[in-house]
Design a protein around this motif. Structure first.
Motif, short mmCIF file in Angstrom:
data_model
loop_
_atom_site.label_atom_id
_atom_site.label_comp_id
_atom_site.label_asym_id
_atom_site.label_seq_id
_atom_site.Cartn_x
_atom_site.Cartn_y
_atom_site.Cartn_z
N TRP A 284 -107.66 -36.90 20.58
CA TRP A 284 -106.36 -37.63 20.77
C TRP A 284 -106.18 -38.91 20.31
CZ3 TRP A 284 -101.75 -34.51 24.34
CH2 TRP A 284 -102.36 -33.93 24.73
N ASP A 285 -104.94 -38.74 19.94
CA ASP A 285 -104.68 -40.21 19.04
C ASP A 285 -104.06 -40.69 20.34
OD1 ASP A 285 -105.80 -40.00 16.86
OD2 ASP A 285 -104.75 -38.79 16.10
N VAL A 286 -103.47 -42.19 20.12
CA VAL A 286 -102.57 -42.94 21.33
C VAL A 286 -101.69 -43.93 20.72
CG1 VAL A 286 -104.78 -44.66 22.17
CG2 VAL A 286 -102.79 -44.17 23.52
N GLU A 287 -100.46 -44.32 20.91
CA GLU A 287 -99.73 -45.49 20.88
C GLU A 287 -99.25 -46.11 21.52
OE1 GLU A 287 -96.86 -44.45 18.06
OE2 GLU A 287 -98.36 -42.98 17.24
N ARG A 288 -99.86 -47.22 21.47
CA ARG A 288 -98.56 -48.23 22.86
C ARG A 288 -97.34 -48.73 22.60
NH1 ARG A 288 -103.17 -48.52 26.35
NH2 ARG A 288 -105.60 -48.05 25.95
N LEU A 289 -97.36 -49.04 23.60
CA LEU A 289 -95.16 -48.65 22.88
C LEU A 289 -95.04 -49.78 24.20
CD1 LEU A 289 -93.93 -45.26 22.19
CD2 LEU A 289 -94.84 -47.15 20.52
N ASP A 290 -93.91 -51.24 23.69
CA ASP A 290 -93.24 -51.99 24.55
C ASP A 290 -91.80 -51.36 24.79
OD1 ASP A 290 -95.17 -53.80 25.34
OD2 ASP A 290 -95.04 -53.81 23.09
N VAL A 291 -91.59 -50.43 26.29
CA VAL A 291 -90.36 -50.46 26.21
C VAL A 291 -89.55 -50.79 27.18
CG1 VAL A 291 -90.50 -47.78 25.77
CG2 VAL A 291 -90.41 -47.93 27.94
N ALA A 292 -88.92 -50.43 27.88
CA ALA A 292 -87.87 -51.33 29.42
C ALA A 292 -87.71 -50.04 30.51
CB ALA A 292 -87.20 -51.95 28.69
N TRP A 293 -87.30 -50.62 31.70
CA TRP A 293 -86.22 -50.20 32.44
C TRP A 293 -85.90 -51.33 32.48
CZ3 TRP A 293 -89.89 -50.01 37.39
CH2 TRP A 293 -90.41 -49.31 37.97
N GLU A 294 -83.92 -50.27 31.93
CA GLU A 294 -82.74 -51.22 31.59
C GLU A 294 -81.61 -50.32 33.10
OE1 GLU A 294 -82.79 -53.31 27.94
OE2 GLU A 294 -83.45 -50.93 27.74
#
Length: 229
Positions: free
Chosen positions: A176-186
């Motif tokens: 498996w490959d992985v990407e790290r994302l920055d999102v939010a609870w809004e």
């Protein structure tokens, strides 16, 4: 655990509050954009494993050829069916990740968000993915990143035995490959944020986290894992 099903007290016990959480997560659509960049599901057959109340099913159905949601918990299954009633090409089936009620080589894209695929112990589900995904297809797993962000810190505090490095290694060994994302609870209101925090964490931790974080927005890091078949 009952059979191969891992209970999810947040959504099982408080589905209406969990709906607020779904609405608050990643309003900018970064997760879906990252998925599409790897494998766009337009005109494809999509499977949502652990679809819950069906929040993501209409989103996939907007462009997919077909969408199948699989959910083990009967009350959520009923909600998902009600939500998608009349939506062409959508079916919601009762089942679990380790014994998917689908034929071999029947889907092109699999989506599992905060459901079942948490590292060691999910091997039966991984075997099922290899069975049901067509060659050339892709599976996606969305999970919390316990190494970064405010929500990640809260998650790590609430589950001190969780080892994100071991989980990363588990998936990496399996291709498996992985990407790290920055999102939010809004959230639309402070009351909505407080309600969600209180279904996700113990009362003691929830009150401590809320006391230390004002406002209606919380920074949130997620892990997007994906594997081609």
């Amino acid at each position: 655990m009952t059979g191969g099903v891992v209970p999810s007290p947040n959504i099982w016990d408080s589905p209406d509050v969990y709906e607020l959480e779904n609405l608050a997560v990643d309003r900018g659509g970064l997760i879906e954009a990252a998925m599409r960049a790897v494998h766009d599901w337009a005109g494809q057959d999509v499977l949502d494993v652990g679809c819950g109340a069906g929040f993501h099913l209409p989103r996939f159905a907007a462009t997919a050829r077909s969408v199948t949601g699989v959910e083990p918990h009967p009350p959520l299954l009923q909600r998902a069916r009600a939500r998608t009633a009349g939506t062409p090409g959508v079916a919601v089936l009762q089942g679990e990740a380790g014994a998917l009620p689908l034929p071999d080589a029947s889907v092109d894209v699999v989506h599992a968000r905060w459901a079942y695929f948490f590292g060691p112990g999910c091997e039966p589900g991984l075997t099922e993915l290899d069975r049901v995904v067509r060659r050339g297809g892709t599976a996606f797993v969305v999970d919390n990143d316990a190494t970064r962000s405010t929500v990640g810190r809260w998650f790590a505090t609430s589950l001190p035995s969780y080892d994100p490095v071991a989980v990363d290694r588990f998936f990496a060994r399996r291709g498996w490959d992985v990407e790290r994302l920055d999102v939010a609870w809004e959230f639309d209101s402070r009351a909505d944020l407080e309600a969600v925090v209180r279904i996700e964490f113990t009362p003691r931790l929830a009150e401590a986290f809320l006391a230390g974080h004002p406002g209606t927005r919380v920074d949130y890091a997620v892990v997007l894992r994906h594997k081609g078949f």
